[in-house]
Design a protein around this motif. Structure first.
Motif, mmCIF file in Angstrom:
data_model
loop_
_atom_site.group_PDB
_atom_site.id
_atom_site.type_symbol
_atom_site.label_atom_id
_atom_site.label_comp_id
_atom_site.label_asym_id
_atom_site.label_seq_id
_atom_site.Cartn_x
_atom_site.Cartn_y
_atom_site.Cartn_z
ATOM 1 N N PHE A 125 -10.310 6.077 -8.191
ATOM 2 C CA PHE A 125 -9.012 6.030 -7.522
ATOM 3 C C PHE A 125 -7.928 6.451 -8.497
ATOM 4 C CE2 PHE A 125 -5.209 4.042 -5.808
ATOM 5 C CZ PHE A 125 -5.329 4.314 -4.447
ATOM 6 N N SER A 145 -8.221 8.515 -3.422
ATOM 7 C CA SER A 145 -9.599 8.109 -3.704
ATOM 8 C C SER A 145 -10.474 9.356 -3.728
ATOM 9 C CB SER A 145 -10.106 7.123 -2.656
ATOM 10 O OG SER A 145 -10.057 7.686 -1.366
ATOM 11 N N GLN A 169 -13.557 11.123 -2.740
ATOM 12 C CA GLN A 169 -14.562 11.024 -1.697
ATOM 13 C C GLN A 169 -15.348 12.326 -1.723
ATOM 14 O OE1 GLN A 169 -13.789 8.722 1.497
ATOM 15 N NE2 GLN A 169 -12.509 7.479 0.197
ATOM 16 N N HIS A 219 -5.696 10.935 0.122
ATOM 17 C CA HIS A 219 -4.603 9.961 0.019
ATOM 18 C C HIS A 219 -5.049 8.647 0.650
ATOM 19 C CE1 HIS A 219 -0.757 7.990 0.981
ATOM 20 N NE2 HIS A 219 -0.436 8.479 -0.203
ATOM 21 N N THR A 220 -4.906 7.551 -0.102
ATOM 22 C CA THR A 220 -5.416 6.253 0.330
ATOM 23 C C THR A 220 -4.457 5.145 -0.088
ATOM 24 O OG1 THR A 220 -7.647 7.094 -0.079
ATOM 25 C CG2 THR A 220 -7.445 4.732 0.240
ATOM 26 N N ILE A 279 -4.623 1.038 -0.683
ATOM 27 C CA ILE A 279 -5.558 -0.080 -0.847
ATOM 28 C C ILE A 279 -4.754 -1.373 -0.960
ATOM 29 C CG2 ILE A 279 -7.332 -1.099 -2.339
ATOM 30 C CD1 ILE A 279 -8.271 1.514 -1.221
#
Length: 88
Positions: free
Chosen positions: A54, A68, A70, A76-77, A79
């Protein structure tokens, strides 16, 4: 959303294939340490056992905001800090 804002060197790609070992991991009680980390790549393991690299762009009181990794794409993430089990 896919971002091509930077190209990784072979050394950087090799690092992102590494999975931190148990003795390199911090537990959820050390989560306050994340609040000073921006523009930093960390390895997250969430409470649902998802794990990935991340890139932290921002940390608010309750969230990490960033990207993140993937597969071969950075996504775009957001958490929730309460969802983090361990990190390194």
């Amino acid at each position: 959303m896919h971002y091509n804002s930077c190209r990784l060197s072979e050394a950087q790609k090799a690092v992102l294939k590494y999975i931190p070992k148990h003795n390199h991991i911090l537990t959820e009680k050390e989560i306050p340490l994340l609040k000073n980390q921006i523009n930093t790549i960390i390895y997250l393991v969430l409470k649902n056992n998802e794990a990935y690299w991340f890139f932290v762009k921002e940390c608010t009181e309750n969230q990490l905001i960033g990207f993140s990794k993937q597969h071969h794409t950075w996504v775009h993430t957001v958490i929730q800090l309460s969802n983090i089990n361990t990190f390194g």
